[in-house]
Design a protein around this motif. Structure first.
Motif, PDB file in Angstrom:
ATOM      1  N   TYR A 279    -154.399  -2.965  49.700  1.00  0.00           N
ATOM      2  CA  TYR A 279    -154.143  -1.552  49.939  1.00  0.00           C
ATOM      3  C   TYR A 279    -152.944  -1.071  49.123  1.00  0.00           C
ATOM      4  N   GLU A 280    -151.951  -1.935  48.955  1.00  0.00           N
ATOM      5  CA  GLU A 280    -150.814  -1.585  48.099  1.00  0.00           C
ATOM      6  C   GLU A 280    -151.273  -1.466  46.645  1.00  0.00           C
ATOM      7  N   GLU A 281    -152.093  -2.420  46.224  1.00  0.00           N
ATOM      8  CA  GLU A 281    -152.557  -2.463  44.831  1.00  0.00           C
ATOM      9  C   GLU A 281    -153.347  -1.217  44.449  1.00  0.00           C
ATOM     10  N   ILE A 282    -154.188  -0.726  45.374  1.00  0.00           N
ATOM     11  CA  ILE A 282    -155.009   0.449  45.051  1.00  0.00           C
ATOM     12  C   ILE A 282    -154.332   1.765  45.410  1.00  0.00           C
ATOM     13  N   GLY A 283    -153.112   1.689  45.926  1.00  0.00           N
ATOM     14  CA  GLY A 283    -152.340   2.897  46.172  1.00  0.00           C
ATOM     15  C   GLY A 283    -152.535   3.545  47.529  1.00  0.00           C
ATOM     16  N   LEU A 284    -153.202   2.871  48.457  1.00  0.00           N
ATOM     17  CA  LEU A 284    -153.325   3.439  49.800  1.00  0.00           C
ATOM     18  C   LEU A 284    -152.027   3.298  50.574  1.00  0.00           C
TER      19      LEU A 284
ATOM     20  N   LEU B  87    -150.880   1.712  58.108  1.00  0.00           N
ATOM     21  CA  LEU B  87    -151.907   0.671  58.119  1.00  0.00           C
ATOM     22  C   LEU B  87    -152.908   0.899  59.246  1.00  0.00           C
ATOM     23  N   SER B  88    -152.420   1.322  60.386  1.00  0.00           N
ATOM     24  CA  SER B  88    -153.302   1.614  61.513  1.00  0.00           C
ATOM     25  C   SER B  88    -154.230   2.779  61.168  1.00  0.00           C
ATOM     26  N   PHE B  89    -153.683   3.804  60.544  1.00  0.00           N
ATOM     27  CA  PHE B  89    -154.492   4.951  60.115  1.00  0.00           C
ATOM     28  C   PHE B  89    -155.573   4.489  59.139  1.00  0.00           C
ATOM     29  N   ILE B  90    -155.189   3.670  58.171  1.00  0.00           N
ATOM     30  CA  ILE B  90    -156.140   3.145  57.185  1.00  0.00           C
ATOM     31  C   ILE B  90    -157.239   2.350  57.883  1.00  0.00           C
ATOM     32  N   GLN B  91    -156.851   1.497  58.817  1.00  0.00           N
ATOM     33  CA  GLN B  91    -157.821   0.676  59.543  1.00  0.00           C
ATOM     34  C   GLN B  91    -158.813   1.544  60.309  1.00  0.00           C
TER      35      GLN B  91
ATOM     36  N   MET C  75    -139.852  -6.024  58.848  1.00  0.00           N
ATOM     37  CA  MET C  75    -140.723  -7.147  59.155  1.00  0.00           C
ATOM     38  C   MET C  75    -141.412  -7.600  57.880  1.00  0.00           C
ATOM     39  N   ASN C  76    -141.768  -8.879  57.815  1.00  0.00           N
ATOM     40  CA  ASN C  76    -142.420  -9.410  56.622  1.00  0.00           C
ATOM     41  C   ASN C  76    -143.923  -9.144  56.683  1.00  0.00           C
ATOM     42  N   ILE C  77    -144.641  -9.537  55.653  1.00  0.00           N
ATOM     43  CA  ILE C  77    -146.067  -9.226  55.573  1.00  0.00           C
ATOM     44  C   ILE C  77    -146.866  -9.913  56.676  1.00  0.00           C
ATOM     45  N   GLY C  78    -146.470 -11.123  57.064  1.00  0.00           N
ATOM     46  CA  GLY C  78    -147.158 -11.808  58.150  1.00  0.00           C
ATOM     47  C   GLY C  78    -147.017 -11.070  59.464  1.00  0.00           C
ATOM     48  N   GLN C  79    -145.823 -10.589  59.730  1.00  0.00           N
ATOM     49  CA  GLN C  79    -145.580  -9.823  60.954  1.00  0.00           C
ATOM     50  C   GLN C  79    -146.319  -8.480  60.906  1.00  0.00           C
ATOM     51  N   ALA C  80    -146.319  -7.855  59.733  1.00  0.00           N
ATOM     52  CA  ALA C  80    -147.035  -6.584  59.577  1.00  0.00           C
ATOM     53  C   ALA C  80    -148.526  -6.797  59.783  1.00  0.00           C
ATOM     54  N   ALA C  81    -149.046  -7.892  59.266  1.00  0.00           N
ATOM     55  CA  ALA C  81    -150.467  -8.205  59.439  1.00  0.00           C
ATOM     56  C   ALA C  81    -150.790  -8.386  60.918  1.00  0.00           C
ATOM     57  N   LYS C  82    -149.949  -9.100  61.608  1.00  0.00           N
ATOM     58  CA  LYS C  82    -150.171  -9.352  63.030  1.00  0.00           C
ATOM     59  C   LYS C  82    -150.115  -8.049  63.829  1.00  0.00           C
ATOM     60  N   ARG C  83    -149.126  -7.225  63.556  1.00  0.00           N
ATOM     61  CA  ARG C  83    -148.970  -5.965  64.306  1.00  0.00           C
ATOM     62  C   ARG C  83    -150.074  -4.963  63.994  1.00  0.00           C
ATOM     63  N   SER C  84    -150.543  -4.955  62.753  1.00  0.00           N
ATOM     64  CA  SER C  84    -151.537  -3.961  62.358  1.00  0.00           C
ATOM     65  C   SER C  84    -152.968  -4.442  62.564  1.00  0.00           C
ATOM     66  N   GLY C  85    -153.154  -5.760  62.669  1.00  0.00           N
ATOM     67  CA  GLY C  85    -154.503  -6.298  62.780  1.00  0.00           C
ATOM     68  C   GLY C  85    -155.226  -6.350  61.442  1.00  0.00           C
ATOM     69  N   ILE C  86    -154.479  -6.188  60.363  1.00  0.00           N
ATOM     70  CA  ILE C  86    -155.036  -6.228  59.006  1.00  0.00           C
ATOM     71  C   ILE C  86    -154.465  -7.454  58.314  1.00  0.00           C
TER      72      ILE C  86
ATOM     73  N   GLN D 227    -161.761   8.330  49.680  1.00  0.00           N
ATOM     74  CA  GLN D 227    -161.673   9.286  50.783  1.00  0.00           C
ATOM     75  C   GLN D 227    -160.419   9.019  51.612  1.00  0.00           C
ATOM     76  N   MET D 228    -160.095   7.736  51.789  1.00  0.00           N
ATOM     77  CA  MET D 228    -158.898   7.408  52.561  1.00  0.00           C
ATOM     78  C   MET D 228    -157.643   7.886  51.859  1.00  0.00           C
ATOM     79  N   LYS D 229    -157.608   7.829  50.531  1.00  0.00           N
ATOM     80  CA  LYS D 229    -156.453   8.370  49.802  1.00  0.00           C
ATOM     81  C   LYS D 229    -156.297   9.856  50.101  1.00  0.00           C
ATOM     82  N   GLU D 230    -157.418  10.555  50.090  1.00  0.00           N
ATOM     83  CA  GLU D 230    -157.381  11.988  50.378  1.00  0.00           C
ATOM     84  C   GLU D 230    -156.960  12.246  51.829  1.00  0.00           C
ATOM     85  N   LEU D 231    -157.523  11.460  52.749  1.00  0.00           N
ATOM     86  CA  LEU D 231    -157.150  11.598  54.161  1.00  0.00           C
ATOM     87  C   LEU D 231    -155.669  11.321  54.380  1.00  0.00           C
ATOM     88  N   LEU D 232    -155.172  10.259  53.755  1.00  0.00           N
ATOM     89  CA  LEU D 232    -153.751   9.926  53.890  1.00  0.00           C
ATOM     90  C   LEU D 232    -152.876  11.057  53.366  1.00  0.00           C
TER      91      LEU D 232
END
Length: 134
Positions: free
Chosen positions: A20-25, A47-51, A1-12, A62-67
């Motif tokens: 999140y990609e840029e900072i390595g999450l 993405l759902s976990f991050i959200q 799926m493309n980024i628009g579809q991923a955004a819609k499915r994840s709510g992000i 902290q999220m990097k550590e959690l992931l």
């Protein structure tokens, strides 16, 4: 799926997904021949976990550590618990600090006439600096 579809499915938003990609999450997704990002169901779960972690107030670090712990099947739950407890302690400190701020502001508001005069105790207190450590 493309980024628009991923955004819609994840709510992000797509912008946050790129961030999140840029900072390595979120790992850089595979790209199509035309250069478009391609996301998988696993990316959506991440993405759902991050959200959810963001909703709990965890910082990016902290999220990097959690992931890392979430993805590590041989992790020790004690590591996760320690990270969560540290976060709880920080949240409780913030709550205490905010309660002290509310208390001090209430005192200032109580002393303010709130009428047509320009004299205002609230502004005087802010100018002097409210002591939230009382």
């Amino acid at each position: 799926m493309n980024i628009g579809q991923a955004a819609k499915r994840s709510g992000i938003s797509a912008k946050m997904i790129r961030y999140y990609e840029e900072i390595g999450l979120l790992p850089a997704p595979k790209r199509s021949e035309s250069g478009y990002r391609h996301y998988t169901d696993a990316d959506i779960r991440t993405l759902s976990f991050i959200q959810h972690a963001r909703e709990l107030g965890f910082s990016s670090e902290q999220m990097k550590e959690l992931l890392g712990l979430w993805l590590n099947e041989v992790r020790q739950s004690s590591e996760v618990k320690a990270l969560a407890q540290k976060h709880i302690d920080m949240l409780e400190r913030k709550i205490r600090d905010m309660q002290a701020m509310v208390s001090m502001l209430k005192q200032s508001v109580a002393r303010c006439a709130g009428d047509e005069r320009s004299d205002c105790e609230i502004l005087k207190d802010i100018e002097q600096g409210l002591d939230t450590n009382q």
